[in-house]
Design a protein around this motif. Structure first.
Motif, PDB file in Angstrom:
ATOM      1  N   LEU A  22     -13.640  -4.679 -14.826  1.00  0.00           N
ATOM      2  CA  LEU A  22     -12.577  -4.856 -13.832  1.00  0.00           C
ATOM      3  C   LEU A  22     -13.020  -5.701 -12.639  1.00  0.00           C
ATOM      4  N   LEU A  23     -14.299  -6.008 -12.558  1.00  0.00           N
ATOM      5  CA  LEU A  23     -14.772  -6.829 -11.443  1.00  0.00           C
ATOM      6  C   LEU A  23     -14.000  -8.143 -11.359  1.00  0.00           C
ATOM      7  N   SER A  24     -13.696  -8.739 -12.498  1.00  0.00           N
ATOM      8  CA  SER A  24     -12.963 -10.014 -12.491  1.00  0.00           C
ATOM      9  C   SER A  24     -11.552  -9.835 -11.942  1.00  0.00           C
ATOM     10  N   VAL A  25     -10.915  -8.708 -12.256  1.00  0.00           N
ATOM     11  CA  VAL A  25      -9.569  -8.428 -11.735  1.00  0.00           C
ATOM     12  C   VAL A  25      -9.620  -8.259 -10.224  1.00  0.00           C
ATOM     13  N   LEU A  26     -10.618  -7.520  -9.742  1.00  0.00           N
ATOM     14  CA  LEU A  26     -10.760  -7.314  -8.300  1.00  0.00           C
ATOM     15  C   LEU A  26     -11.041  -8.627  -7.588  1.00  0.00           C
ATOM     16  N   GLN A  27     -11.850  -9.473  -8.194  1.00  0.00           N
ATOM     17  CA  GLN A  27     -12.158 -10.768  -7.579  1.00  0.00           C
ATOM     18  C   GLN A  27     -10.908 -11.623  -7.452  1.00  0.00           C
ATOM     19  N   ASP A  28     -10.058 -11.611  -8.475  1.00  0.00           N
ATOM     20  CA  ASP A  28      -8.803 -12.369  -8.402  1.00  0.00           C
ATOM     21  C   ASP A  28      -7.889 -11.798  -7.323  1.00  0.00           C
ATOM     22  N   LEU A  29      -7.825 -10.469  -7.246  1.00  0.00           N
ATOM     23  CA  LEU A  29      -6.999  -9.809  -6.241  1.00  0.00           C
ATOM     24  C   LEU A  29      -7.498 -10.124  -4.838  1.00  0.00           C
ATOM     25  N   SER A  30      -8.807 -10.050  -4.640  1.00  0.00           N
ATOM     26  CA  SER A  30      -9.389 -10.343  -3.331  1.00  0.00           C
ATOM     27  C   SER A  30      -9.199 -11.809  -2.946  1.00  0.00           C
ATOM     28  N   ALA A  31      -9.292 -12.681  -3.949  1.00  0.00           N
ATOM     29  CA  ALA A  31      -9.126 -14.110  -3.675  1.00  0.00           C
ATOM     30  C   ALA A  31      -7.723 -14.404  -3.154  1.00  0.00           C
ATOM     31  N   SER A  32      -6.717 -13.747  -3.725  1.00  0.00           N
ATOM     32  CA  SER A  32      -5.339 -13.984  -3.268  1.00  0.00           C
ATOM     33  C   SER A  32      -5.155 -13.495  -1.845  1.00  0.00           C
ATOM     34  N   ARG A  33      -5.756 -12.338  -1.522  1.00  0.00           N
ATOM     35  CA  ARG A  33      -5.666 -11.816  -0.155  1.00  0.00           C
ATOM     36  C   ARG A  33      -6.378 -12.734   0.826  1.00  0.00           C
ATOM     37  N   ARG A  34      -7.543 -13.216   0.436  1.00  0.00           N
ATOM     38  CA  ARG A  34      -8.315 -14.047   1.354  1.00  0.00           C
ATOM     39  C   ARG A  34      -7.690 -15.421   1.545  1.00  0.00           C
ATOM     40  N   ARG A  35      -7.012 -15.919   0.527  1.00  0.00           N
ATOM     41  CA  ARG A  35      -6.304 -17.198   0.707  1.00  0.00           C
ATOM     42  C   ARG A  35      -5.230 -17.064   1.780  1.00  0.00           C
ATOM     43  N   GLY A  36      -4.499 -15.935   1.734  1.00  0.00           N
ATOM     44  CA  GLY A  36      -3.476 -15.705   2.752  1.00  0.00           C
ATOM     45  C   GLY A  36      -4.085 -15.576   4.132  1.00  0.00           C
ATOM     46  N   LEU A  81       0.804  -1.219   0.000  1.00  0.00           N
ATOM     47  CA  LEU A  81       0.000   0.000   0.000  1.00  0.00           C
ATOM     48  C   LEU A  81       0.837   1.270   0.000  1.00  0.00           C
ATOM     49  N   ARG A  82       2.115   1.157   0.307  1.00  0.00           N
ATOM     50  CA  ARG A  82       2.990   2.329   0.258  1.00  0.00           C
ATOM     51  C   ARG A  82       3.389   2.715  -1.164  1.00  0.00           C
ATOM     52  N   HIS A  83       3.271   1.781  -2.100  1.00  0.00           N
ATOM     53  CA  HIS A  83       3.695   2.054  -3.483  1.00  0.00           C
ATOM     54  C   HIS A  83       2.813   3.157  -4.067  1.00  0.00           C
ATOM     55  N   ARG A  84       3.436   4.151  -4.669  1.00  0.00           N
ATOM     56  CA  ARG A  84       2.687   5.324  -5.143  1.00  0.00           C
ATOM     57  C   ARG A  84       1.628   4.953  -6.180  1.00  0.00           C
ATOM     58  N   LEU A  85       1.898   3.959  -7.024  1.00  0.00           N
ATOM     59  CA  LEU A  85       0.915   3.569  -8.028  1.00  0.00           C
ATOM     60  C   LEU A  85      -0.227   2.777  -7.405  1.00  0.00           C
ATOM     61  N   VAL A  86       0.116   1.896  -6.485  1.00  0.00           N
ATOM     62  CA  VAL A  86      -0.913   1.097  -5.811  1.00  0.00           C
ATOM     63  C   VAL A  86      -1.891   2.006  -5.078  1.00  0.00           C
ATOM     64  N   ARG A  87      -1.380   3.042  -4.443  1.00  0.00           N
ATOM     65  CA  ARG A  87      -2.225   3.949  -3.660  1.00  0.00           C
ATOM     66  C   ARG A  87      -3.239   4.683  -4.529  1.00  0.00           C
ATOM     67  N   LYS A  88      -2.905   4.888  -5.785  1.00  0.00           N
ATOM     68  CA  LYS A  88      -3.829   5.557  -6.695  1.00  0.00           C
ATOM     69  C   LYS A  88      -4.726   4.573  -7.445  1.00  0.00           C
ATOM     70  N   ILE A  89      -4.185   3.423  -7.770  1.00  0.00           N
ATOM     71  CA  ILE A  89      -4.924   2.472  -8.607  1.00  0.00           C
ATOM     72  C   ILE A  89      -5.958   1.686  -7.818  1.00  0.00           C
ATOM     73  N   LEU A  90      -5.630   1.273  -6.597  1.00  0.00           N
ATOM     74  CA  LEU A  90      -6.557   0.438  -5.829  1.00  0.00           C
ATOM     75  C   LEU A  90      -7.928   1.093  -5.634  1.00  0.00           C
ATOM     76  N   PRO A  91      -7.989   2.374  -5.204  1.00  0.00           N
ATOM     77  CA  PRO A  91      -9.316   2.988  -5.059  1.00  0.00           C
ATOM     78  C   PRO A  91     -10.086   3.022  -6.378  1.00  0.00           C
ATOM     79  N   ASP A  92      -9.392   3.272  -7.473  1.00  0.00           N
ATOM     80  CA  ASP A  92     -10.053   3.291  -8.778  1.00  0.00           C
ATOM     81  C   ASP A  92     -10.545   1.896  -9.159  1.00  0.00           C
ATOM     82  N   LEU A  93      -9.753   0.884  -8.820  1.00  0.00           N
ATOM     83  CA  LEU A  93     -10.141  -0.495  -9.107  1.00  0.00           C
ATOM     84  C   LEU A  93     -11.426  -0.858  -8.360  1.00  0.00           C
ATOM     85  N   TYR A  94     -11.505  -0.494  -7.087  1.00  0.00           N
ATOM     86  CA  TYR A  94     -12.714  -0.773  -6.314  1.00  0.00           C
ATOM     87  C   TYR A  94     -13.909   0.012  -6.844  1.00  0.00           C
ATOM     88  N   ALA A  95     -13.675   1.282  -7.212  1.00  0.00           N
ATOM     89  CA  ALA A  95     -14.765   2.113  -7.724  1.00  0.00           C
ATOM     90  C   ALA A  95     -15.309   1.554  -9.040  1.00  0.00           C
TER      91      ALA A  95
END
Length: 203
Positions: A128-142, A106-120
């Motif tokens: 982009l819903l499919s991209v967010l679902q893949d991203l969320s799945a990786s977080r939830r697996r951890g 979350l400290r990465h300057r690009l991540v900080r700008k892109i993540l809110p846009d991805l959720y929106a």
């Protein structure tokens, strides 16, 4: 002998064939994220991406069939997808390692700008819903593996609400760093760890 030489020639790449150079691929991925961070996904232009990378638009379509495929690859390769946390021996230590990993992302300057846009974008039902679902799945697996280890050690109850637990773990850090744009110190992160240990044991 002549036949062997002809066979070897037939195996060679045709003259002028495109070569997928890694440096061009990486430049395109980086340019895509830079453009996404500036303009948002909806207004993102692949022509601008190619120009920023110093390549032609054809170089994009030789690698990715669509803007969505490029977005998915960029998210995967540039640190937005979290990996599983190795067993640190205790719930507290596992949570600390997980939150430190998340804080680095979350400290990465690009991540900080892109993540809110991805959720929106995903909330509006965009592709982009499919991209967010893949991203969320990786977080939830951890998060799931962390919780199961804690249950196995007897640190968390077997009947814990796993879905709620996986929501709780990243929530405070994400809110602090992305929504309210605060700098989360190591001391504050340790407080989050202690709050999570207590909270997870109560659900």
């Amino acid at each position: 002998m002549e036949r062997n030489r002809l066979d070897e020639k037939s195996k060679r790449r045709p003259s002028g064939a495109a070569v997928m150079r890694d440096e061009v691929t990486n430049s395109l991925l980086r340019a895509f994220l830079e453009e996404w961070a500036v303009h948002g996904y909806a207004a993102l232009s692949l022509e601008r991406v190619a120009a920023r990378a110093g390549a032609g638009k054809a170089a994009i379509y030789r690698r990715w069939p669509s803007k969505l495929a490029l977005a998915a690859d960029a998210v995967q390769k540039f640190g937005m997808v979290l990996t599983d946390v190795a067993d640190k021996g205790s719930l507290r230590d596992d949570l600390r390692a997980y939150l430190l990993m998340l804080r680095r992302a979350l400290r990465h300057r690009l991540v900080r700008k892109i993540l809110p846009d991805l959720y929106a974008e995903a909330s509006r039902g965009s592709e982009l819903l499919s991209v967010l679902q893949d991203l969320s799945a990786s977080r939830r697996r951890g998060g799931a593996s962390l919780i199961e280890r804690a249950i196995g050690r007897g640190e968390l109850p077997v009947g814990i609400d796993r879905e709620l637990a996986m929501d709780m773990i990243p929530a405070s850090l994400y809110w602090g760093m992305i929504v309210t744009r605060r700098r989360i110190t190591r001391v504050q992160l340790e407080r989050q760890v202690e709050a999570l240990v207590a909270g997870l044991r109560a659900i």
